[in-house]
Design a protein around this motif. Structure first.
Motif, mmCIF file in Angstrom:
data_model
loop_
_atom_site.group_PDB
_atom_site.id
_atom_site.type_symbol
_atom_site.label_atom_id
_atom_site.label_comp_id
_atom_site.label_asym_id
_atom_site.label_seq_id
_atom_site.Cartn_x
_atom_site.Cartn_y
_atom_site.Cartn_z
ATOM 1 N N ARG A 1 0.585 -1.127 -0.329
ATOM 2 C CA ARG A 1 0.585 0.142 0.007
ATOM 3 C C ARG A 1 1.098 1.424 -0.200
ATOM 4 O O ARG A 1 1.726 1.531 0.451
ATOM 5 C CB ARG A 1 -1.185 0.081 1.256
ATOM 6 N N CYS A 2 0.557 2.422 -0.655
ATOM 7 C CA CYS A 2 1.254 3.465 -1.175
ATOM 8 C C CYS A 2 2.155 3.713 -1.515
ATOM 9 O O CYS A 2 3.088 4.383 -1.385
ATOM 10 C CB CYS A 2 2.247 3.827 0.520
ATOM 11 N N PHE A 3 3.134 2.730 -2.749
ATOM 12 C CA PHE A 3 4.016 2.338 -3.445
ATOM 13 C C PHE A 3 3.510 1.757 -4.819
ATOM 14 O O PHE A 3 2.261 0.542 -4.873
ATOM 15 C CB PHE A 3 5.224 0.906 -2.599
ATOM 16 N N GLY A 4 4.365 2.290 -5.305
ATOM 17 C CA GLY A 4 3.699 1.892 -7.140
ATOM 18 C C GLY A 4 2.268 2.439 -7.591
ATOM 19 O O GLY A 4 2.013 2.969 -7.143
ATOM 20 N N GLY A 5 2.264 1.135 -8.334
ATOM 21 C CA GLY A 5 0.823 1.030 -8.559
ATOM 22 C C GLY A 5 -0.069 0.550 -7.780
ATOM 23 O O GLY A 5 -1.204 1.377 -8.074
ATOM 24 N N SER A 6 -0.058 0.562 -6.376
ATOM 25 C CA SER A 6 -1.305 0.661 -5.440
ATOM 26 C C SER A 6 -2.040 1.530 -4.694
ATOM 27 O O SER A 6 -0.788 2.514 -4.449
ATOM 28 C CB SER A 6 -0.774 -0.893 -4.530
ATOM 29 N N GLY A 7 -3.022 1.697 -4.557
ATOM 30 C CA GLY A 7 -3.398 2.594 -3.475
ATOM 31 C C GLY A 7 -3.081 3.293 -2.727
ATOM 32 O O GLY A 7 -1.792 1.893 -1.393
ATOM 33 N N GLY A 8 -3.121 4.107 -2.225
ATOM 34 C CA GLY A 8 -3.039 4.580 -0.724
ATOM 35 C C GLY A 8 -2.123 6.059 -0.440
ATOM 36 O O GLY A 8 -1.367 6.308 -1.198
ATOM 37 N N LEU A 9 -2.886 6.629 0.853
ATOM 38 C CA LEU A 9 -1.684 7.227 1.258
ATOM 39 C C LEU A 9 -1.409 7.695 2.591
ATOM 40 O O LEU A 9 -2.150 6.886 3.460
ATOM 41 C CB LEU A 9 -2.828 9.023 0.288
ATOM 42 N N PRO A 10 -0.577 8.265 2.950
ATOM 43 C CA PRO A 10 0.105 8.789 2.332
ATOM 44 C C PRO A 10 1.402 8.256 1.134
ATOM 45 O O PRO A 10 1.133 7.062 1.824
ATOM 46 C CB PRO A 10 1.173 9.801 2.892
ATOM 47 N N ARG A 11 1.371 9.027 0.279
ATOM 48 C CA ARG A 11 2.680 7.479 -0.899
ATOM 49 C C ARG A 11 4.398 7.829 -0.153
ATOM 50 O O ARG A 11 4.392 8.604 0.903
ATOM 51 C CB ARG A 11 3.250 8.242 -2.537
ATOM 52 N N HIS A 12 4.678 6.092 -0.692
ATOM 53 C CA HIS A 12 5.927 5.822 0.190
ATOM 54 C C HIS A 12 6.157 5.677 1.639
ATOM 55 O O HIS A 12 6.754 6.140 2.740
ATOM 56 C CB HIS A 12 7.044 7.335 -0.318
ATOM 57 N N TRP A 13 5.059 5.710 2.557
ATOM 58 C CA TRP A 13 4.503 5.531 3.854
ATOM 59 C C TRP A 13 5.121 3.802 4.521
ATOM 60 O O TRP A 13 4.410 2.806 3.389
ATOM 61 C CB TRP A 13 2.843 5.447 4.656
ATOM 62 N N VAL A 14 6.349 3.892 4.066
ATOM 63 C CA VAL A 14 7.257 3.006 4.877
ATOM 64 C C VAL A 14 6.936 2.084 6.209
ATOM 65 O O VAL A 14 6.289 3.124 7.535
ATOM 66 C CB VAL A 14 8.348 2.411 5.184
ATOM 67 N N SER A 15 5.890 1.183 6.605
ATOM 68 C CA SER A 15 5.001 0.747 7.879
ATOM 69 C C SER A 15 5.297 -0.582 8.231
ATOM 70 O O SER A 15 4.274 -1.831 7.117
ATOM 71 C CB SER A 15 3.754 1.263 7.989
ATOM 72 N N PRO A 16 5.661 -1.524 8.943
ATOM 73 C CA PRO A 16 5.798 -3.182 8.631
ATOM 74 C C PRO A 16 4.861 -3.688 8.977
ATOM 75 O O PRO A 16 4.765 -4.802 8.588
ATOM 76 C CB PRO A 16 7.363 -3.248 10.232
ATOM 77 N N ARG A 17 3.718 -3.426 10.010
ATOM 78 C CA ARG A 17 2.196 -3.556 10.299
ATOM 79 C C ARG A 17 2.042 -3.833 9.201
ATOM 80 O O ARG A 17 1.555 -4.729 8.975
ATOM 81 C CB ARG A 17 2.072 -2.356 11.332
ATOM 82 N N ARG A 18 2.103 -2.611 8.243
ATOM 83 C CA ARG A 18 0.500 -2.465 7.003
ATOM 84 C C ARG A 18 1.454 -3.782 5.712
ATOM 85 O O ARG A 18 0.912 -4.333 4.807
ATOM 86 C CB ARG A 18 0.692 -0.775 6.740
ATOM 87 N N HIS A 19 3.352 -3.252 6.000
ATOM 88 C CA HIS A 19 3.311 -4.274 5.454
ATOM 89 C C HIS A 19 3.109 -5.851 5.209
ATOM 90 O O HIS A 19 2.884 -6.595 4.345
ATOM 91 C CB HIS A 19 4.731 -4.041 5.302
#
Length: 151
Positions: free
Chosen positions: A121-139
């Motif tokens: 989420r928040c990277f590349g072709g995936s949706g989500g904001l804010p862009r480029h949000w690194v979150s190990p829990r979300r990953h």
């Protein structure tokens, strides 16, 4: 020249560090031709049969993780008599599938495996904001959603 602790004054230490760093930079070999271009592969690979020379097809998928669409590429071998094992791949924190990961996927699919690579989420072709949000829990949540989709 020395302060109470017996060391050079702070200004002298700073100048010494700067001079050392500058000398190191001057001594390093410099590359004349530095390639700064990423090999981003955003193209679709349609199933055009054997005439295209590829041993696989690539399909773009949308998988939902906590209400946000994840973009994934599914690589399938063209000539497989039985369902192949599936390998799920994603980059480490902060990279996208089209920055080199597809090269590994193509090697695995050439070996007869199905490969699904995805963007968090928040990277590349995936949706989500804010862009480029690194979150190990979300990953990790994204990994769970993708593996559940594959199963």
């Amino acid at each position: 020249m020395y302060n109470k602790q017996g060391f050079l004054p702070r200004l002298g230490v700073r100048l010494s560090v700067v001079a050392g760093a500058l000398a190191l930079l001057i001594a390093l070999p410099w590359e004349k031709n530095i390639d700064t271009q990423f090999n981003w592969d955003r193209s679709t690979i349609p199933n055009t049969g054997d005439q295209d020379g590829r041993t696989f097809t690539r399909t773009v998928l949308q998988i939902t993780s906590h209400g946000t669409p994840l973009e994934a590429w599914l690589y399938l071998p063209k000539h497989s008599s039985s369902p192949p094992p599936v390998l799920v791949m994603a980059h480490g924190m902060g990279a996208q599938k089209d920055i080199g990961l597809f090269m590994y996927a193509e090697k695995f699919v050439d070996a007869g495996m199905a490969v699904l690579i995805f963007d968090y989420r928040c990277f590349g072709g995936s949706g989500g904001l804010p862009r480029h949000w690194v979150s190990p829990r979300r990953h990790i949540q994204d990994w769970h959603a993708v593996v559940a989709h594959v199963q």
